[in-house]
Design an enzyme around this catalytic site. Structure first.
Site, PDB file in Angstrom:
ATOM      1  N   ARG A   1       0.836  -1.200   0.000  1.00 33.53           N
ATOM      2  CA  ARG A   1       0.000   0.000   0.000  1.00 33.53           C
ATOM      3  C   ARG A   1       0.874   1.254   0.000  1.00 33.53           C
ATOM      4  NH1 ARG A   1      -1.995   3.002   4.246  1.00 33.53           N
ATOM      5  NH2 ARG A   1      -1.668   1.330   5.758  1.00 33.53           N
TER       6      ARG A   1
ATOM      7  N   LYS B   1      -7.970   3.891 -19.782  1.00 30.17           N
ATOM      8  CA  LYS B   1      -8.269   4.255 -21.163  1.00 30.17           C
ATOM      9  C   LYS B   1      -7.025   4.104 -22.049  1.00 30.17           C
ATOM     10  CE  LYS B   1     -12.307   5.372 -19.399  1.00 30.17           C
ATOM     11  NZ  LYS B   1     -12.105   5.515 -17.950  1.00 30.17           N
TER      12      LYS B   1
END
Length: 374
Positions: A40, A190
């Site tokens: 993390r 994307k």
């Protein structure tokens, strides 16, 4: 054991890293970039992605996040706290507006939406507690193009930061930081990853202190991207230069065809000379205009549905920028949460369809659209 020198970075599919003794632990805290502790907090794969996009954007540092929405969230929190106010271009991704309206309002951050025509006259919307403007290089879904150099100068005159969502353009067309923006961000899902198999984001800062704050937010809020997703995104990024060229060439050809079709009422693509910001887009994008375009059919829901049923190369999939073409319906997906008045003001009507043009042979895409529109 022989030393190993892989050409491709391995996938560090681990949640935690080992320490030999307390000296190594002290080294970690004294030299933050010397080693890894917990995924993390940082992982070689997510750092590789962040560093690669940072290099393309010419930034001072970046953080890879679990989604594009997480990147937007981190970028806003880098400058804002409870009691602050932000400006947001009215022509914005619906998810960005939902984040501002629903979650950030609960955290005490208020928002005012600025019509595209007023982006260079922000004084009328600025308040004493206004911290930033959030805008897109190329807007979703009507492909309006912001003059980022002018916008950055205007924001800084007013003491505001400029945060730019550069997803549609990619850093291969436009580098917002070089034009004066303070943070640029992407939905890596994307174009950067490019194959519709990754969900990720990245935020890049122009200043080291802000980059450190972005990383801190990512750690504290758990926005970190997983090793596997990071690795896939880096693999996709390696072909971005080739892909964006084909996306752009195909989109321009389809925009020109659609612009002549009798069933099409309007086409929105910056590559068309008739586009209001065509000259700006050509200069700011180096002569390429991305693979996104929108067009309008008659405002008849059944006509839109019939077009969707007939097309075979543009499946209805509410995302974008994969190597395979697809279409989306802004009124029912990305901008569904807007009021009817907001949708009408933005020109998002029943007949509006957004195309994400892939890299397939252009002849096949043209033939498919022509038969679907017949």
């Amino acid at each position: 054991m022989a030393s190993i020198h892989p050409k491709i970075t391995p996938i560090y599919q681990t949640s935690v890293f080992k320490f030999q003794d307390l000296d190594e632990l002290d080294q970690y805290y004294q030299e933050p970039n010397s080693r890894y502790l917990y995924s993390r907090n940082g992982n070689p794969n997510s750092d590789e992605l962040a560093d690669a996009v940072n290099a393309l954007e010419g930034g001072a540092g970046a953080v890879a996040t679990s989604s594009g929405m997480a990147a937007i969230f981190a970028a806003i929190l880098a400058y804002c706290q409870a009691g602050d106010h932000v400006l947001c271009a009215a022509d914005i991704y619906g998810g960005s507006a939902a984040l501002l309206n629903t979650e950030l309002s609960r955290m005490g951050v208020s928002v005012t939406y600025v019509p595209f025509e007023q982006l260079y006259d922000l004084g009328q919307h600025r308040q004493d507690n206004t911290r930033l403007l959030l805008a897109e290089t190329i807007s979703n879904p009507l492909l309006r193009v912001a003059d980022l150099r002018r916008l950055a100068a205007h924001c800084h005159e007013l003491g505001l930061k400029l945060v730019v969502d550069n997803t549609f353009a990619t850093p291969l067309l436009t580098q917002p930081l070089a034009l004066g923006a303070d943070i640029t961000l992407h939905s890596v899902t994307k174009y950067i990853a490019g194959h519709s198999d990754v969900t990720a984001g990245v935020a890049v800062a122009a200043e080291r202190e802000v980059a450190a704050r972005l990383k801190q937010i990512g750690v504290f809020y758990g926005l970190t991207l997983s090793p596997m997703e990071s690795w896939l995104a880096v693999r996709g990024l390696k072909t971005l230069r080739l892909r964006i060229r084909e996306h752009s060439h195909n989109a321009l050809a389809l925009a020109e065809m659609l612009n002549q079709h009798p069933a099409v009422r309007a086409v929105y693509y910056p590559g068309l000379p008739t586009h209001e910001q065509h000259a700006l887009a050509a200069a700011q994008g180096g002569g390429l205009f991305s693979g996104m375009l929108s067009f309008k059919l008659t405002d008849d829901k059944e006509a839109v549905s019939e077009f969707m049923r007939r097309t075979t190369r543009f499946p209805f999939a509410p995302s974008l920028a994969g190597v395979d073409s697809s279409l989306s319906y802004p009124l029912g997906t990305s901008h569904r949460a807007l009021t009817a008045e907001q949708q009408a003001a933005l020109g998002i009507t029943v007949g509006l369809i957004r195309l994400s043009v892939g890299i397939e042979p252009i002849e096949e895409l043209m033939a498919d659209l022509q038969q679907a529109l017949s």
